[in-house]
Scaffold this motif. Structure first.
Motif, PDB file in Angstrom:
ATOM      1  N   SER A 125      64.362  14.558   2.857  1.00 53.37           N
ATOM      2  CA  SER A 125      63.606  16.039   3.222  1.00 53.37           C
ATOM      3  C   SER A 125      62.391  16.014   2.256  1.00 53.37           C
ATOM      4  CB  SER A 125      64.892  16.440   2.032  1.00 53.37           C
ATOM      5  OG  SER A 125      65.199  16.737   0.910  1.00 53.37           O
ATOM      6  N   ARG A 126      61.352  16.425   2.756  1.00 54.94           N
ATOM      7  CA  ARG A 126      60.350  16.350   2.075  1.00 54.94           C
ATOM      8  C   ARG A 126      60.528  16.547   0.560  1.00 54.94           C
ATOM      9  NH1 ARG A 126      58.243  20.622   3.534  1.00 54.94           N
ATOM     10  NH2 ARG A 126      55.805  20.419   2.225  1.00 54.94           N
ATOM     11  N   GLU A 127      61.153  17.238   0.334  1.00 52.58           N
ATOM     12  CA  GLU A 127      61.697  18.113  -1.080  1.00 52.58           C
ATOM     13  C   GLU A 127      62.139  16.615  -1.847  1.00 52.58           C
ATOM     14  OE1 GLU A 127      63.399  19.367   2.118  1.00 52.58           O
ATOM     15  OE2 GLU A 127      61.609  21.114   1.573  1.00 52.58           O
ATOM     16  N   SER A 128      62.620  16.026  -1.393  1.00 53.23           N
ATOM     17  CA  SER A 128      63.278  14.953  -2.128  1.00 53.23           C
ATOM     18  C   SER A 128      62.573  13.744  -1.891  1.00 53.23           C
ATOM     19  CB  SER A 128      64.763  14.062  -1.923  1.00 53.23           C
ATOM     20  OG  SER A 128      64.545  14.020  -0.309  1.00 53.23           O
ATOM     21  N   LEU A 129      61.679  13.737  -1.113  1.00 54.88           N
ATOM     22  CA  LEU A 129      59.616  11.903  -1.306  1.00 54.88           C
ATOM     23  C   LEU A 129      59.924  13.012  -2.436  1.00 54.88           C
ATOM     24  CD1 LEU A 129      59.884  11.539   2.548  1.00 54.88           C
ATOM     25  CD2 LEU A 129      60.397  10.447   0.964  1.00 54.88           C
ATOM     26  N   TYR A 130      59.426  14.183  -1.850  1.00 56.04           N
ATOM     27  CA  TYR A 130      58.256  15.103  -3.439  1.00 56.04           C
ATOM     28  C   TYR A 130      58.844  14.062  -4.810  1.00 56.04           C
ATOM     29  CZ  TYR A 130      54.720  16.681   0.018  1.00 56.04           C
ATOM     30  OH  TYR A 130      53.458  16.972   0.518  1.00 56.04           O
ATOM     31  N   LYS A 131      60.113  14.669  -5.122  1.00 50.64           N
ATOM     32  CA  LYS A 131      60.634  14.358  -6.522  1.00 50.64           C
ATOM     33  C   LYS A 131      60.840  13.269  -6.855  1.00 50.64           C
ATOM     34  CE  LYS A 131      63.386  18.339  -6.457  1.00 50.64           C
ATOM     35  NZ  LYS A 131      65.112  19.304  -6.695  1.00 50.64           N
ATOM     36  N   SER A 132      61.559  12.423  -5.485  1.00 54.40           N
ATOM     37  CA  SER A 132      61.178  10.946  -5.962  1.00 54.40           C
ATOM     38  C   SER A 132      59.927  10.423  -6.434  1.00 54.40           C
ATOM     39  CB  SER A 132      62.099  10.028  -4.788  1.00 54.40           C
ATOM     40  OG  SER A 132      63.235  10.573  -4.485  1.00 54.40           O
ATOM     41  N   PHE A 133      58.669  10.577  -5.698  1.00 49.52           N
ATOM     42  CA  PHE A 133      57.481  10.417  -5.936  1.00 49.52           C
ATOM     43  C   PHE A 133      56.483  10.647  -6.495  1.00 49.52           C
ATOM     44  CE2 PHE A 133      59.224   8.257  -1.916  1.00 49.52           C
ATOM     45  CZ  PHE A 133      59.062   6.809  -2.021  1.00 49.52           C
ATOM     46  N   ASN A 134      57.175  11.997  -7.858  1.00 54.43           N
ATOM     47  CA  ASN A 134      56.452  12.166  -9.144  1.00 54.43           C
ATOM     48  C   ASN A 134      56.480  11.697 -10.375  1.00 54.43           C
ATOM     49  OD1 ASN A 134      58.419  12.318 -10.923  1.00 54.43           O
ATOM     50  ND2 ASN A 134      59.094  14.177 -10.007  1.00 54.43           N
ATOM     51  N   ALA A 135      55.049  11.229 -10.792  1.00 55.72           N
ATOM     52  CA  ALA A 135      54.899  10.383 -11.692  1.00 55.72           C
ATOM     53  C   ALA A 135      56.306  10.704 -12.890  1.00 55.72           C
ATOM     54  CB  ALA A 135      53.491  11.166 -12.335  1.00 55.72           C
ATOM     55  N   LYS A 136      57.385  11.155 -12.833  1.00 53.51           N
ATOM     56  CA  LYS A 136      58.309  11.767 -13.745  1.00 53.51           C
ATOM     57  C   LYS A 136      59.453  10.680 -13.687  1.00 53.51           C
ATOM     58  CE  LYS A 136      56.492  16.368 -14.899  1.00 53.51           C
ATOM     59  NZ  LYS A 136      56.806  17.403 -14.418  1.00 53.51           N
ATOM     60  N   MET A 149      55.539  -0.137 -12.681  1.00 56.57           N
ATOM     61  CA  MET A 149      55.824   0.030 -11.129  1.00 56.57           C
ATOM     62  C   MET A 149      55.848   1.892 -10.712  1.00 56.57           C
ATOM     63  SD  MET A 149      57.079  -2.867  -9.865  1.00 56.57           S
ATOM     64  CE  MET A 149      57.708  -1.642  -8.432  1.00 56.57           C
ATOM     65  N   ASN A 150      55.682   2.090 -11.862  1.00 53.13           N
ATOM     66  CA  ASN A 150      55.780   3.934 -12.266  1.00 53.13           C
ATOM     67  C   ASN A 150      54.732   4.458 -11.275  1.00 53.13           C
ATOM     68  OD1 ASN A 150      57.806   4.405 -13.141  1.00 53.13           O
ATOM     69  ND2 ASN A 150      57.089   3.733 -15.305  1.00 53.13           N
ATOM     70  N   PHE A 151      53.325   3.285 -11.336  1.00 49.12           N
ATOM     71  CA  PHE A 151      51.915   3.634 -10.945  1.00 49.12           C
ATOM     72  C   PHE A 151      52.287   3.568  -9.465  1.00 49.12           C
ATOM     73  CE2 PHE A 151      47.951   2.374  -9.295  1.00 49.12           C
ATOM     74  CZ  PHE A 151      47.361   3.399  -9.272  1.00 49.12           C
ATOM     75  N   PHE A 152      53.280   2.302  -9.172  1.00 49.67           N
ATOM     76  CA  PHE A 152      53.098   1.734  -7.714  1.00 49.67           C
ATOM     77  C   PHE A 152      53.953   3.393  -6.752  1.00 49.67           C
ATOM     78  CE2 PHE A 152      55.439   0.331  -4.134  1.00 49.67           C
ATOM     79  CZ  PHE A 152      54.945  -0.460  -3.125  1.00 49.67           C
ATOM     80  N   PHE A 153      54.438   3.680  -7.573  1.00 53.86           N
ATOM     81  CA  PHE A 153      55.755   4.263  -6.700  1.00 53.86           C
ATOM     82  C   PHE A 153      54.923   5.615  -6.544  1.00 53.86           C
ATOM     83  CE2 PHE A 153      59.181   2.563  -9.214  1.00 53.86           C
ATOM     84  CZ  PHE A 153      59.385   1.410  -8.162  1.00 53.86           C
ATOM     85  N   LYS A 154      54.524   6.117  -7.532  1.00 61.38           N
ATOM     86  CA  LYS A 154      53.391   7.556  -7.239  1.00 61.38           C
ATOM     87  C   LYS A 154      52.017   7.251  -6.617  1.00 61.38           C
ATOM     88  CE  LYS A 154      50.964  11.291  -8.559  1.00 61.38           C
ATOM     89  NZ  LYS A 154      50.186  11.122  -8.226  1.00 61.38           N
ATOM     90  N   ALA A 155      51.821   5.469  -6.143  1.00 61.85           N
ATOM     91  CA  ALA A 155      50.761   5.624  -5.616  1.00 61.85           C
ATOM     92  C   ALA A 155      51.693   5.326  -4.443  1.00 61.85           C
ATOM     93  CB  ALA A 155      50.205   4.246  -5.389  1.00 61.85           C
ATOM     94  N   LEU A 156      52.906   5.032  -3.680  1.00 63.90           N
ATOM     95  CA  LEU A 156      53.176   4.770  -2.392  1.00 63.90           C
ATOM     96  C   LEU A 156      53.083   6.365  -2.046  1.00 63.90           C
ATOM     97  CD1 LEU A 156      54.968   3.927  -0.737  1.00 63.90           C
ATOM     98  CD2 LEU A 156      57.070   3.465  -1.793  1.00 63.90           C
ATOM     99  N   GLY A 157      54.292   7.723  -3.066  1.00 60.84           N
ATOM    100  CA  GLY A 157      54.180   9.287  -2.877  1.00 60.84           C
ATOM    101  C   GLY A 157      52.391   9.498  -3.074  1.00 60.84           C
ATOM    102  N   ASP A 158      51.896   9.258  -2.724  1.00 59.28           N
ATOM    103  CA  ASP A 158      50.069   9.493  -2.337  1.00 59.28           C
ATOM    104  C   ASP A 158      49.785   9.024  -1.211  1.00 59.28           C
ATOM    105  OD1 ASP A 158      49.725  10.482  -5.110  1.00 59.28           O
ATOM    106  OD2 ASP A 158      48.928   8.933  -5.877  1.00 59.28           O
ATOM    107  N   VAL A 159      50.626   8.216  -0.755  1.00 58.91           N
ATOM    108  CA  VAL A 159      50.299   7.431   0.582  1.00 58.91           C
ATOM    109  C   VAL A 159      50.758   7.830   1.610  1.00 58.91           C
ATOM    110  CG1 VAL A 159      50.869   5.062   2.379  1.00 58.91           C
ATOM    111  CG2 VAL A 159      49.278   4.719  -0.124  1.00 58.91           C
TER     112      VAL A 159
END
Length: 108
Positions: A68-79, A42-52
């Motif tokens: 916000s863009r910032e919260s989206l970037y934070k939500s979908f980083n690999a960490k 699921m972590n890979f899926f979340f990262k992939a969703l952020g990539d898309v």
């Protein structure tokens, strides 16, 4: 002469490749998400969703989701692992629906 550490060299190589640069059609994006889901990670899926989301335009996704863009970037980083409502909002903004199926029927 400036000598880079191994970590600095790895970061330079990693920073040059951004998968979102190659997710240039909706078909490719959807196939990427399907492949990410099929890994079961699921972590890979979340990262992939952020990539898309990044490939489609994070500013537009932010506007469409009300986040916000910032919260989206934070939500979908690999960490981190995003909240389900955040994932659902982004999927809706991307016009993608996840469908639950009986795993017994799928694996039969």
């Amino acid at each position: 002469l400036h000598v880079r550490s191994r970590r600095q060299r790895q970061m330079c190589i990693r920073d040059r490749f951004d998968v979102s640069d190659y997710l240039d059609t909706e078909t490719v994006q959807k196939e990427y998400l399907i492949a990410a889901l099929e890994t079961g990670d699921m972590n890979f899926f979340f990262k992939a969703l952020g990539d898309v989301a990044k490939a489609r335009g994070m500013s537009q996704i932010a506007k469409d989701t009300g986040l916000s863009r910032e919260s989206l970037y934070k939500s979908f980083n690999a960490k981190t692992s995003p909240r389900f409502d955040t994932v659902n909002k982004v999927l809706n903004a991307l016009n993608i629906t996840l469908i639950a199926k009986d795993s017994k029927a799928v694996n039969a």
